[in-house]
Design a protein around this motif. Structure first.
Motif, mmCIF file in Angstrom:
data_model
loop_
_atom_site.group_PDB
_atom_site.id
_atom_site.type_symbol
_atom_site.label_atom_id
_atom_site.label_comp_id
_atom_site.label_asym_id
_atom_site.label_seq_id
_atom_site.Cartn_x
_atom_site.Cartn_y
_atom_site.Cartn_z
ATOM 1 N N LEU A 94 0.833 -1.194 0.000
ATOM 2 C CA LEU A 94 0.000 0.000 0.000
ATOM 3 C C LEU A 94 0.873 1.251 0.000
ATOM 4 O O LEU A 94 0.563 2.243 -0.667
ATOM 5 N N GLU A 95 1.974 1.167 0.710
ATOM 6 C CA GLU A 95 2.908 2.303 0.737
ATOM 7 C C GLU A 95 3.502 2.538 -0.648
ATOM 8 O O GLU A 95 3.604 3.684 -1.104
ATOM 9 N N ILE A 96 3.876 1.469 -1.318
ATOM 10 C CA ILE A 96 4.388 1.589 -2.684
ATOM 11 C C ILE A 96 3.363 2.284 -3.572
ATOM 12 O O ILE A 96 3.687 3.224 -4.304
ATOM 13 N N VAL A 97 2.141 1.817 -3.485
ATOM 14 C CA VAL A 97 1.082 2.367 -4.335
ATOM 15 C C VAL A 97 0.853 3.841 -4.024
ATOM 16 O O VAL A 97 0.666 4.664 -4.930
ATOM 17 N N ARG A 98 0.887 4.172 -2.751
ATOM 18 C CA ARG A 98 0.712 5.587 -2.385
ATOM 19 C C ARG A 98 1.830 6.445 -2.950
ATOM 20 O O ARG A 98 1.586 7.551 -3.454
ATOM 21 N N HIS A 99 3.049 5.942 -2.879
ATOM 22 C CA HIS A 99 4.169 6.717 -3.402
ATOM 23 C C HIS A 99 4.060 6.868 -4.915
ATOM 24 O O HIS A 99 4.324 7.942 -5.461
ATOM 25 N N LEU A 100 3.672 5.801 -5.573
ATOM 26 C CA LEU A 100 3.510 5.891 -7.025
ATOM 27 C C LEU A 100 2.425 6.898 -7.382
ATOM 28 O O LEU A 100 2.522 7.610 -8.388
ATOM 29 N N ASP A 101 1.413 6.955 -6.539
ATOM 30 C CA ASP A 101 0.338 7.918 -6.778
ATOM 31 C C ASP A 101 0.857 9.348 -6.641
ATOM 32 O O ASP A 101 0.547 10.218 -7.459
ATOM 33 N N GLU A 102 1.685 9.565 -5.637
ATOM 34 C CA GLU A 102 2.253 10.914 -5.427
ATOM 35 C C GLU A 102 3.229 11.295 -6.531
ATOM 36 O O GLU A 102 3.198 12.404 -7.062
ATOM 37 N N LEU A 103 4.119 10.333 -6.810
ATOM 38 C CA LEU A 103 5.237 10.650 -7.698
ATOM 39 C C LEU A 103 4.906 10.506 -9.179
ATOM 40 O O LEU A 103 5.622 11.049 -10.019
ATOM 41 N N GLY A 104 3.846 9.770 -9.484
ATOM 42 C CA GLY A 104 3.564 9.513 -10.886
ATOM 43 C C GLY A 104 4.281 8.261 -11.359
ATOM 44 O O GLY A 104 3.669 7.342 -11.850
ATOM 45 N N GLY A 108 -2.596 -6.118 -11.750
ATOM 46 C CA GLY A 108 -2.931 -5.070 -12.712
ATOM 47 C C GLY A 108 -2.774 -3.656 -12.193
ATOM 48 O O GLY A 108 -3.101 -2.699 -12.887
ATOM 49 N N LEU A 109 -2.265 -3.530 -10.972
ATOM 50 C CA LEU A 109 -2.163 -2.195 -10.380
ATOM 51 C C LEU A 109 -1.000 -1.396 -10.941
ATOM 52 O O LEU A 109 -1.089 -0.174 -11.083
ATOM 53 N N VAL A 110 0.084 -2.096 -11.231
ATOM 54 C CA VAL A 110 1.299 -1.388 -11.595
ATOM 55 C C VAL A 110 1.786 -1.790 -12.980
ATOM 56 O O VAL A 110 1.759 -2.967 -13.344
ATOM 57 N N HIS A 111 2.213 -0.805 -13.736
ATOM 58 C CA HIS A 111 2.840 -1.036 -15.024
ATOM 59 C C HIS A 111 4.337 -0.769 -14.879
ATOM 60 O O HIS A 111 4.728 0.219 -14.261
ATOM 61 N N THR A 112 5.129 -1.667 -15.426
ATOM 62 C CA THR A 112 6.572 -1.527 -15.317
ATOM 63 C C THR A 112 7.197 -1.525 -16.700
ATOM 64 O O THR A 112 6.923 -2.413 -17.509
ATOM 65 N N GLN A 113 8.001 -0.519 -16.976
ATOM 66 C CA GLN A 113 8.732 -0.544 -18.239
ATOM 67 C C GLN A 113 10.220 -0.412 -17.951
ATOM 68 O O GLN A 113 10.638 0.296 -17.046
ATOM 69 N N THR A 114 10.983 -1.148 -18.738
ATOM 70 C CA THR A 114 12.419 -1.146 -18.556
ATOM 71 C C THR A 114 13.030 0.017 -19.325
ATOM 72 O O THR A 114 12.805 0.161 -20.524
ATOM 73 N N ILE A 115 13.781 0.840 -18.617
ATOM 74 C CA ILE A 115 14.497 1.936 -19.248
ATOM 75 C C ILE A 115 15.955 1.796 -18.853
ATOM 76 O O ILE A 115 16.315 2.061 -17.711
ATOM 77 N N GLY A 116 16.746 1.370 -19.799
ATOM 78 C CA GLY A 116 18.122 1.065 -19.456
ATOM 79 C C GLY A 116 18.127 -0.051 -18.443
ATOM 80 O O GLY A 116 17.471 -1.077 -18.645
ATOM 81 N N THR A 117 18.785 0.168 -17.354
ATOM 82 C CA THR A 117 18.848 -0.892 -16.357
ATOM 83 C C THR A 117 17.835 -0.712 -15.231
ATOM 84 O O THR A 117 17.746 -1.544 -14.346
ATOM 85 N N THR A 118 17.063 0.360 -15.300
ATOM 86 C CA THR A 118 16.087 0.546 -14.228
ATOM 87 C C THR A 118 14.675 0.224 -14.695
ATOM 88 O O THR A 118 14.365 0.317 -15.877
ATOM 89 N N HIS A 119 13.847 -0.174 -13.756
ATOM 90 C CA HIS A 119 12.456 -0.491 -14.057
ATOM 91 C C HIS A 119 11.586 0.648 -13.561
ATOM 92 O O HIS A 119 11.526 0.894 -12.362
ATOM 93 N N LEU A 168 1.210 3.617 -11.782
ATOM 94 C CA LEU A 168 -0.094 3.011 -11.522
ATOM 95 C C LEU A 168 -0.914 2.940 -12.806
ATOM 96 O O LEU A 168 -0.892 3.869 -13.612
ATOM 97 N N ARG A 169 -1.621 1.848 -12.978
ATOM 98 C CA ARG A 169 -2.540 1.727 -14.124
ATOM 99 C C ARG A 169 -3.904 2.267 -13.705
ATOM 100 O O ARG A 169 -4.902 1.537 -13.644
ATOM 101 N N LYS A 170 -3.916 3.536 -13.409
ATOM 102 C CA LYS A 170 -5.129 4.151 -12.858
ATOM 103 C C LYS A 170 -6.334 4.054 -13.786
ATOM 104 O O LYS A 170 -7.443 3.735 -13.351
ATOM 105 N N ASP A 171 -6.111 4.347 -15.058
ATOM 106 C CA ASP A 171 -7.235 4.309 -15.993
ATOM 107 C C ASP A 171 -7.799 2.898 -16.125
ATOM 108 O O ASP A 171 -9.019 2.701 -16.133
ATOM 109 N N ASP A 172 -6.894 1.927 -16.222
ATOM 110 C CA ASP A 172 -7.347 0.542 -16.326
ATOM 111 C C ASP A 172 -8.116 0.133 -15.084
ATOM 112 O O ASP A 172 -9.168 -0.504 -15.153
ATOM 113 N N MET A 173 -7.569 0.501 -13.933
ATOM 114 C CA MET A 173 -8.248 0.178 -12.682
ATOM 115 C C MET A 173 -9.624 0.822 -12.619
ATOM 116 O O MET A 173 -10.608 0.212 -12.218
ATOM 117 N N ASN A 174 -9.647 2.063 -13.039
ATOM 118 C CA ASN A 174 -10.903 2.797 -12.942
ATOM 119 C C ASN A 174 -11.960 2.273 -13.916
ATOM 120 O O ASN A 174 -13.154 2.337 -13.645
#
Lengths: 105, 105
Positions: free
Chosen positions: A32-42, A69-80, A84-90
DNA sequence: ACTTAATTTCGATAATATTCGAACTATGGA
DNA sequence: TCCATAGTTCGAATATTATCGAAATTAAGT
């Protein structure tokens, strides 16, 4: 011949979202903390969100968040990069994620 | 001297509701089914809602639902009548229970 | 008092999850 | 190519939870 791209994460389609699994995923304080941070940070990398926790632990939680289905992850270089998949969730569970995210504490 | 009434269930006050525990309570299929039935019926005894499951199992789930504040139980004779604490839930977590209960499947 | 009905509590077992170190993989530089 | 970085996967230990039978509790009826 081209190399295959790094095996992408499986992000379930909206039609496969399951309410019970979503609620379960969000019932863990770390997640839940992860999700909250993703919500704040984008968006944020996995490393940015560990609170000193081991990477394997974080990886475990991110996988669960992706699987429901809550989180989308894309690889950019070596970081992931995660977001949040807010629209999908909604679209699948209207109002649910919002009702949870307004709870800031 | 009066006999003490049968020890009443402890129903937590709204101020003690915890989001994570609520989500956890609702993430179990058996409990979500109970909650859905209570929503449809308004109220029901424990026995009415077992799907052939043992009473001890149902009692376990009802206790969790009570502990998180979702269910109110009052003793009427020998049966325990259960109902959803919708107003309390809605005052603490606006829109959340509704967003879950509109999901009928 | 005795009996029945409804549910809870206890105790054990089985199933699931969380945590985390160690080894592995992929990507981007030096 | 060698190394560092960011995450993932594996495996094992620990912790939580679900399930259910048996015994205990409570209230009502006879």
């Amino acid at each position: 011949m081209y190399d295959l791209p790094m095996r992408p994460f499986k992000h379930p389609p909206v039609s496969e979202f399951v309410l019970e699994r979503l609620l379960y995923a969000l019932s863990d304080p770390v997640r839940l903390e992860i999700v909250r941070h993703l919500d704040e940070l984008g968006e944020a990398s996995c490393g940015e969100l560990d609170g000193g926790r081991p990477k394997s632990t974080m990886s475990h939680h991110f996988r669960i968040l992706r699987d429901v289905g809550l989180v989308h992850t894309q690889t950019i270089g070596t970081t992931h990069m995660n977001s949040l998949r807010k629209d999908d969730m909604n679209s699948r569970f209207p109002g649910l994620l919002d009702a949870i995210l307004v709870q800031k504490e």
